[in-house]
Motif scaffolding. Structure first.
Motif, PDB file in Angstrom:
ATOM      1  N   THR A  38       0.860  -1.251   0.019  1.00  0.00           N
ATOM      2  CA  THR A  38      -0.019  -0.121   0.030  1.00  0.00           C
ATOM      3  C   THR A  38       1.194   0.995  -0.164  1.00  0.00           C
ATOM      4  O   THR A  38       1.737   0.940   0.523  1.00  0.00           O
ATOM      5  CB  THR A  38      -0.977   0.370   1.175  1.00  0.00           C
ATOM      6  OG1 THR A  38      -1.846  -1.011   0.927  1.00  0.00           O
ATOM      7  CG2 THR A  38      -1.628   1.482   1.348  1.00  0.00           C
ATOM      8  N   PRO A  57      -4.455   1.804  -1.320  1.00  0.00           N
ATOM      9  CA  PRO A  57      -4.627  -0.654  -1.267  1.00  0.00           C
ATOM     10  C   PRO A  57      -3.517  -0.660  -2.613  1.00  0.00           C
ATOM     11  O   PRO A  57      -3.714  -0.238  -3.329  1.00  0.00           O
ATOM     12  CB  PRO A  57      -5.761  -0.432  -0.902  1.00  0.00           C
ATOM     13  CG  PRO A  57      -6.199   1.113  -0.925  1.00  0.00           C
ATOM     14  CD  PRO A  57      -5.580   1.965  -1.527  1.00  0.00           C
ATOM     15  N   PRO A  60      -6.914  -3.208  -4.121  1.00  0.00           N
ATOM     16  CA  PRO A  60      -9.068  -2.901  -4.004  1.00  0.00           C
ATOM     17  C   PRO A  60      -9.400  -3.391  -4.642  1.00  0.00           C
ATOM     18  O   PRO A  60      -9.372  -4.246  -4.964  1.00  0.00           O
ATOM     19  CB  PRO A  60      -8.653  -1.209  -4.401  1.00  0.00           C
ATOM     20  CG  PRO A  60      -7.728  -1.310  -5.581  1.00  0.00           C
ATOM     21  CD  PRO A  60      -6.142  -2.500  -5.448  1.00  0.00           C
ATOM     22  N   LYS A  61     -10.744  -3.257  -3.088  1.00  0.00           N
ATOM     23  CA  LYS A  61     -12.026  -4.838  -3.611  1.00  0.00           C
ATOM     24  C   LYS A  61     -13.092  -3.804  -4.957  1.00  0.00           C
ATOM     25  O   LYS A  61     -14.092  -4.477  -5.335  1.00  0.00           O
ATOM     26  CB  LYS A  61     -12.099  -4.965  -2.195  1.00  0.00           C
ATOM     27  CG  LYS A  61     -11.587  -5.627  -1.310  1.00  0.00           C
ATOM     28  CD  LYS A  61     -12.258  -6.057  -0.119  1.00  0.00           C
ATOM     29  CE  LYS A  61     -11.432  -7.425   0.605  1.00  0.00           C
ATOM     30  NZ  LYS A  61     -10.014  -6.382   1.261  1.00  0.00           N
ATOM     31  N   GLU A  65     -12.242   2.266  -3.681  1.00  0.00           N
ATOM     32  CA  GLU A  65     -11.091   2.239  -2.508  1.00  0.00           C
ATOM     33  C   GLU A  65      -9.872   2.172  -3.215  1.00  0.00           C
ATOM     34  O   GLU A  65      -8.200   1.706  -2.398  1.00  0.00           O
ATOM     35  CB  GLU A  65     -11.333   0.436  -1.897  1.00  0.00           C
ATOM     36  CG  GLU A  65     -12.183   0.014  -0.915  1.00  0.00           C
ATOM     37  CD  GLU A  65     -11.586  -1.078  -0.792  1.00  0.00           C
ATOM     38  OE1 GLU A  65     -11.276  -1.619  -0.928  1.00  0.00           O
ATOM     39  OE2 GLU A  65     -12.731  -1.347   0.402  1.00  0.00           O
ATOM     40  N   ARG A  66      -9.649   2.696  -4.416  1.00  0.00           N
ATOM     41  CA  ARG A  66      -8.419   2.950  -5.356  1.00  0.00           C
ATOM     42  C   ARG A  66      -7.677   3.850  -4.964  1.00  0.00           C
ATOM     43  O   ARG A  66      -5.996   3.707  -4.791  1.00  0.00           O
ATOM     44  CB  ARG A  66      -8.692   2.652  -6.763  1.00  0.00           C
ATOM     45  CG  ARG A  66      -9.505   1.821  -7.307  1.00  0.00           C
ATOM     46  CD  ARG A  66      -9.313   1.758  -9.128  1.00  0.00           C
ATOM     47  NE  ARG A  66     -10.163   1.126  -9.529  1.00  0.00           N
ATOM     48  CZ  ARG A  66     -11.144   0.718 -10.397  1.00  0.00           C
ATOM     49  NH1 ARG A  66     -10.702   2.086 -11.163  1.00  0.00           N
ATOM     50  NH2 ARG A  66     -11.396  -0.285 -11.227  1.00  0.00           N
ATOM     51  N   HIS A  67      -8.293   5.069  -3.940  1.00  0.00           N
ATOM     52  CA  HIS A  67      -7.368   5.866  -3.991  1.00  0.00           C
ATOM     53  C   HIS A  67      -8.791   6.468  -2.807  1.00  0.00           C
ATOM     54  O   HIS A  67      -9.880   7.348  -2.529  1.00  0.00           O
ATOM     55  CB  HIS A  67      -6.866   7.220  -5.353  1.00  0.00           C
ATOM     56  CG  HIS A  67      -7.135   8.600  -4.695  1.00  0.00           C
ATOM     57  ND1 HIS A  67      -6.872   9.549  -4.925  1.00  0.00           N
ATOM     58  CD2 HIS A  67      -5.885   8.749  -3.551  1.00  0.00           C
ATOM     59  CE1 HIS A  67      -6.056  10.697  -4.275  1.00  0.00           C
ATOM     60  NE2 HIS A  67      -5.655  10.464  -3.593  1.00  0.00           N
TER      61      HIS A  67
END
Length: 77
Positions: A38, A57, A60-61, A65-67
């Motif tokens: 991360t 991360p 990312p899920k 959650e990418r940023h």
């Protein structure tokens, strides 16, 4: 958190013991990669106003959650 200093203390806590990598000049002076890949970085300014902690991360899920961003509340005018 109420101040940039409190936010910086949190960033320093997260960055402690992690691998420092090159920043991107004055706007992004500090960047670290954690053991799970991360990336966290300190950004001195943002469109929302003031400093921001960016978290990217490694796995990312979801698109959201990418940023991830941590910043102080925007002050109302």
């Amino acid at each position: 958190m109420k101040t940039t200093d409190e936010m910086r203390t949190l960033f320093d806590k997260w960055a402690k013991g992690q691998k420092r990598v090159a920043g991107s000049g004055e706007k992004i002076p500090d960047r670290f990669i954690t053991d799970d890949k991360t990336m966290i970085q300190w950004r001195t300014e943002s469109d929302s106003g003031g400093a921001t902690i960016d978290i990217f991360p490694s796995n990312p899920k979801s698109r959201a959650e990418r940023h991830l961003k941590v910043h102080l509340p925007i002050k109302k005018k």
